[in-house]
Scaffold this motif. Structure first.
Motif, PDB file in Angstrom:
ATOM      1  N   SER B  57      -4.369   1.925  -7.941  1.00 27.14           N
ATOM      2  CA  SER B  57      -5.416   1.556  -7.022  1.00 27.14           C
ATOM      3  C   SER B  57      -5.859  -0.023  -7.277  1.00 27.14           C
ATOM      4  CB  SER B  57      -6.794   2.732  -7.257  1.00 27.14           C
ATOM      5  OG  SER B  57      -7.910   1.956  -6.286  1.00 27.14           O
ATOM      6  N   GLY B  58      -6.308  -0.564  -6.300  1.00 28.76           N
ATOM      7  CA  GLY B  58      -6.477  -1.754  -6.789  1.00 28.76           C
ATOM      8  C   GLY B  58      -5.339  -3.235  -6.243  1.00 28.76           C
ATOM      9  N   LEU B  97      -0.004   4.602   2.890  1.00 32.12           N
ATOM     10  CA  LEU B  97      -0.352   3.995   3.773  1.00 32.12           C
ATOM     11  C   LEU B  97      -1.745   4.078   3.603  1.00 32.12           C
ATOM     12  CD1 LEU B  97       0.885   7.435   5.537  1.00 32.12           C
ATOM     13  CD2 LEU B  97       1.537   5.466   6.022  1.00 32.12           C
ATOM     14  N   ASP B  98      -2.823   4.549   2.995  1.00 33.15           N
ATOM     15  CA  ASP B  98      -3.826   3.225   2.537  1.00 33.15           C
ATOM     16  C   ASP B  98      -3.936   2.229   2.309  1.00 33.15           C
ATOM     17  OD1 ASP B  98      -3.136   5.906   0.338  1.00 33.15           O
ATOM     18  OD2 ASP B  98      -4.310   3.884  -0.655  1.00 33.15           O
ATOM     19  N   GLY B  99      -3.380   2.105   1.944  1.00 33.93           N
ATOM     20  CA  GLY B  99      -2.658   0.760   1.362  1.00 33.93           C
ATOM     21  C   GLY B  99      -3.178  -0.372   2.791  1.00 33.93           C
ATOM     22  N   ILE B 100      -2.680   0.223   4.590  1.00 32.72           N
ATOM     23  CA  ILE B 100      -2.752  -1.057   4.764  1.00 32.72           C
ATOM     24  C   ILE B 100      -3.785  -1.386   5.143  1.00 32.72           C
ATOM     25  CG2 ILE B 100      -1.782  -0.893   7.445  1.00 32.72           C
ATOM     26  CD1 ILE B 100       0.166   1.184   7.248  1.00 32.72           C
ATOM     27  N   SER B 101      -4.380  -1.165   4.941  1.00 36.55           N
ATOM     28  CA  SER B 101      -6.344  -1.079   6.224  1.00 36.55           C
ATOM     29  C   SER B 101      -6.812  -2.603   5.435  1.00 36.55           C
ATOM     30  CB  SER B 101      -7.097  -0.057   6.107  1.00 36.55           C
ATOM     31  OG  SER B 101      -7.288   0.580   4.974  1.00 36.55           O
ATOM     32  N   HIS B 105      -3.459  -1.670  -2.577  1.00 37.37           N
ATOM     33  CA  HIS B 105      -3.494   0.078  -2.333  1.00 37.37           C
ATOM     34  C   HIS B 105      -4.889   1.078  -2.926  1.00 37.37           C
ATOM     35  CE1 HIS B 105       0.832   0.538  -2.186  1.00 37.37           C
ATOM     36  NE2 HIS B 105       1.015  -0.238  -3.020  1.00 37.37           N
ATOM     37  N   GLY B 106      -5.372   2.179  -2.479  1.00 32.34           N
ATOM     38  CA  GLY B 106      -6.431   2.946  -2.489  1.00 32.34           C
ATOM     39  C   GLY B 106      -6.561   3.932  -3.156  1.00 32.34           C
ATOM     40  N   CYS B 107      -4.490   3.846  -3.563  1.00 33.33           N
ATOM     41  CA  CYS B 107      -4.860   5.229  -4.582  1.00 33.33           C
ATOM     42  C   CYS B 107      -3.905   4.610  -6.008  1.00 33.33           C
ATOM     43  CB  CYS B 107      -4.632   6.410  -4.046  1.00 33.33           C
ATOM     44  SG  CYS B 107      -3.109   6.731  -3.214  1.00 33.33           S
ATOM     45  N   MET B 143       1.411   8.808  10.467  1.00 33.38           N
ATOM     46  CA  MET B 143       0.068   8.198   9.705  1.00 33.38           C
ATOM     47  C   MET B 143      -0.849   9.091  10.155  1.00 33.38           C
ATOM     48  SD  MET B 143      -0.768   4.519   9.790  1.00 33.38           S
ATOM     49  CE  MET B 143      -1.607   4.358   9.230  1.00 33.38           C
TER      50      MET B 143
END
Lengths: 248, 248
Positions: B57-58, B97-101, B105-107, B143
């Motif tokens: 994450s990060g 997939l959560d990193g696209i936004s 990376h979110g996790c 997604m």
DNA sequence: AAAGAAGCTTGACCCTTGTCAAAGCGGAAT
DNA sequence: ATTCCGCTTTGACAAGGGTCAAGCTTCTTT
């Protein structure tokens, strides 16, 4: 008090009536020509009355819907009738993304007040995305953002205590309202205690009790659906620690 | 018993060694030319040892990763160190997939056994999607499927009791393993009780106790990480009712 | 205006799950 | 092979939140 209530309601209506889809939901750099193409695809907005279903789980999926004005909830139901509210949506937010995978809507979307939505026919958005890369990219980002949001809800449901959940919920609402130009510390809940509870994985009695507790501590005032945050920092302290490590 | 354990482990390795990304993760009709284009974009696979981080994450987001062989968990951490496991992933499933936004990376993604992944550089996949509509569509579907999965986890965390959560978890694992050609009723858990608990919103002691209870009732046998489902129907009965109304 | 329904609050009690602790077991490393 | 450490199991106890119930307010409907 009732005046305040009316005032807030009024402010919401007024401010939302001039929020355009492009500004809130698709804030991307498009040139004049691309704008025209996009406008051609976005269908006339549809109005819904309070309580009306925008779509139901199981219906054929054809379009995404963006909230123009008003307020919605989405929820999934289990076979034995338990309801899980999966989100509360306000202007500029998108509903129906879960329908893409199976061409069938996976949740119900219900207006919690008189509302207006834009319909985005998905097939046409998809092909338009191929012509307008920034639009395609924006769509990927929107879907990803939904995934991030869901992960945060999982964190909330899996790790947080009742007080923390409610504090996180109120602060989230407050933040989203203020983004849209409304007062951050004085707002009307559009949903019932039961719906809040369903979203937060709590029973309505627990929601009610926890709100009372916050009020007793002087952190906010509760008058039915009218909430005034008095010490938002106290709520923030409560959830500092249990929110996502990268202030996402 | 220990033989059985070894056997299952072995079976997993063997069967996964000949699973291709295209078959499992991108099962779409592409012609020969499109296949070639896709192969050019998918980077050489990367190997990870048990316990190794695929991303954190990060970190900057550049690529999605598809599991080729092995087993991963993804998790988000809160500031005070609470961990919420957001998913367990096996071959053919996609991470990041959560990193696209946000391009971050979110996790965290961590290998729970020696594993192998394919790297899919997102920018290149995105532009390839514009050339190959069915690829673009497939990505949207992937997604969306993730969003549906997350909604079902919310239903689980928000509405289900400990026994129901664990039953749903075991049946989900069983189903996904059998999809991949493994035994549905005899498998090895790749994660600890604590990780199961984190995913299900329970403490590890509750997971342990509930597994013991299922065993006492003769519904399954537990030998450390080796699970044998004996009366899968009993588990299904337990969660019939509390699963999604449209058997999604 | 009246009546009914729906939503909210509050109390009392209980159950499920979390917490703390101890002991057993197995796997990894030396 | 031995030791140590981490994981798991199990018990006893505590507590957070659920359940049930009663009473109240507000909104809707007629």
């Amino acid at each position: 008090m009732s005046d305040q209530h009316q005032h807030t309601l009024h402010a919401l209506k007024v401010s939302c009536s001039n929020c355009s889809l492009r500004e809130l939901c698709l804030p991307i750099g498009l040139n004049r020509d691309e704008m025209t193409q996009l406008d051609a695809v976005i269908r006339q907005s549809r109005r819904l009355k309070r309580g009306e279903y925008l779509f139901r789980s199981g219906e054929a999926f054809k379009s995404l819907f963006a909230v123009r004005t008003g307020f919605f909830k989405t929820s999934v139901a289990s076979q034995d009738g338990r309801e899980q509210v999966t989100g509360f949506l306000m202007s500029g937010e998108l509903m129906g993304l879960d329908g893409i995978s199976s061409n069938v809507h996976g949740c119900d979307a219900i207006a919690l007040e008189d509302s207006e939505v834009c319909e985005l026919p998905f097939n046409r958005m998809e092909s338009l995305g191929r012509d307008i890369p920034s639009l395609q990219h924006h769509f990927f980002r929107l879907m990803s953002r939904e995934i991030v949001r869901d992960q945060n809800v999982m964190l909330l449901l899996g790790n947080m205590k009742a007080e923390e959940r409610l504090a996180a919920f109120l602060l989230n609402l407050s933040q989203r309202l203020s983004t849209r130009g409304f007062a951050a510390n004085d707002f009307i809940l559009r949903m019932s205690r039961e719906e809040i509870g369903s979203f937060l994985g709590l029973k309505l009695e627990t929601v009610s009790r926890t709100l009372s507790k916050f009020q007793q501590q002087g952190w906010l005032s509760v008058d039915h659906k009218h909430i005034q945050l008095i010490k938002a920092d106290a709520l923030k302290d409560l959830i500092s620690g249990c929110t996502h490590a990268n202030g996402v």
